[in-house]
Scaffold this active site. Structure first.
Site, PDB file in Angstrom:
ATOM      1  N   HIS A  60       0.839  -1.192   0.000  1.00  0.00           N
ATOM      2  CA  HIS A  60       0.000   0.000   0.000  1.00  0.00           C
ATOM      3  C   HIS A  60       0.880   1.249   0.000  1.00  0.00           C
ATOM      4  O   HIS A  60       1.935   1.272   0.633  1.00  0.00           O
ATOM      5  CB  HIS A  60      -0.912  -0.007   1.231  1.00  0.00           C
ATOM      6  CG  HIS A  60      -1.950   1.072   1.212  1.00  0.00           C
ATOM      7  ND1 HIS A  60      -2.812   1.258   0.152  1.00  0.00           N
ATOM      8  CD2 HIS A  60      -2.266   2.043   2.120  1.00  0.00           C
ATOM      9  CE1 HIS A  60      -3.613   2.284   0.411  1.00  0.00           C
ATOM     10  NE2 HIS A  60      -3.290   2.774   1.582  1.00  0.00           N
ATOM     11  N   HIS A  72      -3.806   8.883   0.978  1.00  0.00           N
ATOM     12  CA  HIS A  72      -3.711   7.610   0.261  1.00  0.00           C
ATOM     13  C   HIS A  72      -5.064   7.221  -0.303  1.00  0.00           C
ATOM     14  O   HIS A  72      -6.114   7.577   0.239  1.00  0.00           O
ATOM     15  CB  HIS A  72      -3.168   6.496   1.167  1.00  0.00           C
ATOM     16  CG  HIS A  72      -3.946   6.267   2.427  1.00  0.00           C
ATOM     17  ND1 HIS A  72      -4.357   5.013   2.827  1.00  0.00           N
ATOM     18  CD2 HIS A  72      -4.385   7.121   3.386  1.00  0.00           C
ATOM     19  CE1 HIS A  72      -5.008   5.106   3.974  1.00  0.00           C
ATOM     20  NE2 HIS A  72      -5.038   6.367   4.329  1.00  0.00           N
ATOM     21  N   CYS A 161      -3.963   2.543  -5.408  1.00  0.00           N
ATOM     22  CA  CYS A 161      -3.159   3.455  -4.601  1.00  0.00           C
ATOM     23  C   CYS A 161      -1.807   3.751  -5.248  1.00  0.00           C
ATOM     24  O   CYS A 161      -1.248   4.843  -5.084  1.00  0.00           O
ATOM     25  CB  CYS A 161      -2.958   2.895  -3.199  1.00  0.00           C
ATOM     26  SG  CYS A 161      -2.044   1.316  -3.151  1.00  0.00           S
TER      27      CYS A 161
END
Length: 230
Positions: A60, A72, A161
């Protein structure tokens, strides 16, 4: 000599095991998404840095905005169910994330480093080396991230992301993780055991559920497409 039927069943069981490990609907199970009370030293982070942490099966990414804040892109099923910001602003658990991926709903949100990292180690600007791209000025990176805050569609392959942070930091949205996933799909398609496994599964579906068109058609079409693509 290897038995192709046993190999097909083995491959099918391996794929089912991956799905079962997600544990989306384990009744009465303790919350596996609880974070550890871990402290992060943020004094070394600069506004505009790319932060990177491992999460469920993927890595991530986020953009550090300063003052212990990270922007994010995060899939979240709650965004499709409620507009209550008190509920949606709480840290996104793995269950909420995975279901958000399925329904393709997400937001670019701001969380603390602790909530963003979810107890994992944090790498800083690792993408600069792995992508070998020249980064924009840090302040421009942070401003590009702030301009995109809010709801957005989600796509595992086209808008995740990693696309968000590479757009902010390098000016071009790319996702090596998505590219790698596509390569894995190609490998599975080219593996002739997948054809046999899908044929066995289709035959089992017909035996158990009958010769209805909505059962028979995909039972024939899927193995055929895999065979032609292999």
């Amino acid at each position: 000599m290897k038995n192709p039927m046993l190999e097909a069943v083995s491959l099918l069981l391996e794929k089912l095991l991956v799905i079962s490990n997600l544990k989306l609907f384990s009744p009465g199970a303790p919350d596996e998404d609880k974070r550890s009370n871990r402290f992060y030293e943020v004094s070394s982070f600069l506004r505009g840095d790319v932060l990177e942490v491992p999460r469920t099966h993927l890595t991530h990414y986020g953009i550090y905005l300063g003052n212990n804040r990270v922007a994010h892109l995060m899939p979240d099923i709650l965004l499709a169910l409620t507009t209550d910001e008190k509920r949606t602003q709480k840290v996104v658990s793995n269950k909420r994330l995975l279901l958000g991926v399925i329904v393709k709903v997400a937001s670019i949100r701001v969380d603390t480093v602790e909530d963003f990292a979810y107890g994992a180690d944090v790498l800083v600007n690792h993408l600069d080396e792995s992508l070998q791209k020249k980064a924009l000025l840090n302040e421009e990176v942070a401003q590009r991230a702030e301009e995109r805050l809010g709801l957005c569609p989600y796509s595992l392959l086209w808008n995740n992301c990693e696309h968000f942070v590479t757009y902010c930091r390098y000016g071009t949205a790319v996702s090596p993780q998505a590219d790698k996933f596509c390569e894995y799909v190609k490998i599975i398609i080219r593996d002739q055991r997948s054809v046999l496994a899908s044929a066995v599964l289709g035959l089992a579906s017909i035996v158990c559920m009958g010769l209805a068109s909505y059962i028979t058609f995909p039972a024939i079409l899927i193995p055929f497409c895999l065979w032609m693509s292999g």
